[in-house]
Design a protein around this motif. Sequence first.
Motif, PDB file in Angstrom:
ATOM      1  N   ILE A   1     -72.958 -31.592 -28.818  1.00 21.78           N
ATOM      2  CA  ILE A   1     -72.376 -32.386 -27.728  1.00 21.78           C
ATOM      3  C   ILE A   1     -73.412 -32.581 -26.626  1.00 21.78           C
ATOM      4  O   ILE A   1     -74.163 -31.659 -26.278  1.00 21.78           O
ATOM      5  N   GLU A   2     -73.459 -33.791 -26.102  1.00 21.02           N
ATOM      6  CA  GLU A   2     -74.395 -34.135 -25.023  1.00 21.02           C
ATOM      7  C   GLU A   2     -74.311 -33.102 -23.888  1.00 21.02           C
ATOM      8  O   GLU A   2     -73.235 -32.912 -23.290  1.00 21.02           O
ATOM      9  N   PRO A   3     -75.411 -32.413 -23.571  1.00 19.24           N
ATOM     10  CA  PRO A   3     -75.377 -31.403 -22.501  1.00 19.24           C
ATOM     11  C   PRO A   3     -74.976 -31.963 -21.145  1.00 19.24           C
ATOM     12  O   PRO A   3     -74.491 -31.201 -20.286  1.00 19.24           O
ATOM     13  N   GLN A   4     -75.177 -33.267 -20.935  1.00 20.43           N
ATOM     14  CA  GLN A   4     -74.812 -33.852 -19.647  1.00 20.43           C
ATOM     15  C   GLN A   4     -73.302 -33.959 -19.460  1.00 20.43           C
ATOM     16  O   GLN A   4     -72.837 -34.231 -18.337  1.00 20.43           O
TER      17      GLN A   4
ATOM     18  N   PRO B   1     -67.300 -21.615 -31.976  1.00 20.22           N
ATOM     19  CA  PRO B   1     -67.880 -22.690 -32.803  1.00 20.22           C
ATOM     20  C   PRO B   1     -69.222 -23.165 -32.230  1.00 20.22           C
ATOM     21  O   PRO B   1     -69.343 -24.267 -31.702  1.00 20.22           O
ATOM     22  N   THR B   2     -70.216 -22.346 -32.369  1.00 20.65           N
ATOM     23  CA  THR B   2     -71.506 -22.593 -31.726  1.00 20.65           C
ATOM     24  C   THR B   2     -72.141 -23.902 -32.167  1.00 20.65           C
ATOM     25  O   THR B   2     -72.660 -24.671 -31.345  1.00 20.65           O
ATOM     26  N   THR B   3     -72.112 -24.189 -33.459  1.00 15.59           N
ATOM     27  CA  THR B   3     -72.758 -25.411 -33.969  1.00 15.59           C
ATOM     28  C   THR B   3     -72.078 -26.654 -33.432  1.00 15.59           C
ATOM     29  O   THR B   3     -72.749 -27.623 -33.043  1.00 15.59           O
TER      30      THR B   3
ATOM     31  N   LYS C   1     -78.137 -35.830 -29.617  1.00  9.66           N
ATOM     32  CA  LYS C   1     -76.824 -35.353 -29.176  1.00  9.66           C
ATOM     33  C   LYS C   1     -75.848 -36.533 -29.145  1.00  9.66           C
ATOM     34  O   LYS C   1     -76.248 -37.692 -29.060  1.00  9.66           O
ATOM     35  N   ILE C   2     -74.567 -36.215 -29.212  1.00  6.39           N
ATOM     36  CA  ILE C   2     -73.533 -37.250 -29.143  1.00  6.39           C
ATOM     37  C   ILE C   2     -72.602 -36.957 -27.967  1.00  6.39           C
ATOM     38  O   ILE C   2     -72.345 -35.790 -27.636  1.00  6.39           O
ATOM     39  N   ALA C   3     -72.102 -38.019 -27.369  1.00  5.67           N
ATOM     40  CA  ALA C   3     -71.162 -37.893 -26.251  1.00  5.67           C
ATOM     41  C   ALA C   3     -69.744 -38.075 -26.769  1.00  5.67           C
ATOM     42  O   ALA C   3     -69.437 -39.069 -27.448  1.00  5.67           O
ATOM     43  N   VAL C   4     -68.886 -37.113 -26.487  1.00  8.67           N
ATOM     44  CA  VAL C   4     -67.478 -37.178 -26.928  1.00  8.67           C
ATOM     45  C   VAL C   4     -66.684 -37.981 -25.905  1.00  8.67           C
ATOM     46  O   VAL C   4     -66.597 -37.611 -24.725  1.00  8.67           O
TER      47      VAL C   4
ATOM     48  N   GLU D   1     -74.253 -38.292 -38.915  1.00 13.31           N
ATOM     49  CA  GLU D   1     -74.442 -36.914 -39.381  1.00 13.31           C
ATOM     50  C   GLU D   1     -74.001 -35.910 -38.317  1.00 13.31           C
ATOM     51  O   GLU D   1     -73.385 -34.884 -38.630  1.00 13.31           O
ATOM     52  N   LEU D   2     -74.324 -36.194 -37.061  1.00 16.12           N
ATOM     53  CA  LEU D   2     -73.922 -35.291 -35.985  1.00 16.12           C
ATOM     54  C   LEU D   2     -72.403 -35.244 -35.842  1.00 16.12           C
ATOM     55  O   LEU D   2     -71.819 -34.181 -35.564  1.00 16.12           O
TER      56      LEU D   2
END
Length: 387
Positions: free
Chosen positions: A218-221, A211-213, A323-326, A190-191
């Motif tokens: 995205i993983e803040p780290q 594109p705020t959403t 969150k997801i890591a790109v 979904e993310l």
Amino acid sequence: MQRGAGAVADKPSQEPRPGSGEEPSIPDDVWEKFLENHGTAPPKEPSARARMVTERLRQQDARGKEPEGWRTGPAWQEMNGRTARRRRVWSVLGVLVAGAVAVVAMKPSLLPGDPFGTGTSDPAAASPLPVETAAPTAPPSSADPETPTPAHPFAGSPALRWADGEAGIVLPKATPVGSLSKAQVEQALELTRTLLTDANLNAATLRGERPTTALSVIEPQQKDLLDRLNTSLRKPDKKHDPLGMFSRFDPSEVKLVGDVIKTRGRMTFKAGEQASVAIHADYTFVYPVQKADGSKEVTRTIVRRVLDVEMSDPAKYTVTRGKIAVRRYDQEVGNSACDIYDGYLHPQFDSDAPTSAPPTGPTTDPYDRSKGIDDGRTEGCGTVSRV
């Protein structure tokens, strides 16, 4: 006047007064003769009232007029007449309606507004493609060489049969992966869809807004990635190009035609490293546009994006929940000016005069999803075989 003796009084008439009910006398000889001939008493002579009624009936019959009665009165006759006329009128209308129904059954598009949804002028639009579940083995077949218009912006495009917008981003059925539950995998899917939708389909993003959403999932780290994306949005250049992740058009130059963006692609997942689910997304978006100066000419820009993301098990790794890591993002663009790094796509119209050097790259089909995005990639600007 005084009467004298010997005066004779007038003899009263033997005819009864009309309506008195009295009957005239019958001479004895007539009576006896009747008895001799018939052996029974003759019928009584009709009364004056009966004779009057009989005469009136005879006169009415002579004029062709029937007396009023419970069956034959004017009200009954007029009601029957109106009913008969109504039956005749409805019979005629029934024939006309039956004929109309037959015509509509043969050609329902004759009805205004096409209430049955069968009068489409574009048969292909009524047969959308099934969901893409694997890489195609060949590019889509050629469509009729129709010119796109504001009313039909996808005319002549293979994307005509593609899904509209987010409906084209169909998620695979989630299953548990490693230590991640089905619910966690579903959340990661979904993310990923949220990131793709906000980056490529959101109206605000498309007209150049932040594109705020998409950035928020995205993983803040991943600070380096987020810094690079923020810089590209704030001050784009060749090293910081937001088009690598986001689709954006300069609203002073072009505008979207209608509110439909065609979408086609697929999403898959598997177990990744570091107790994660690895998701691979490969989607193509087709944008119909026209110049912002009021020109009616329509063209299309085609953007294909490949995105690889991961979501690790927060019970085993220090990651941010939800969150997801790109891990990778890449794109190919069809029909946009090369070597311009202002952060916007620049569609080329047939009516445009050449403004740059001739293309040096190969000719490619932007609708071809049968090859990987890196296959045959070369430096330089190429041309597209169709838009």
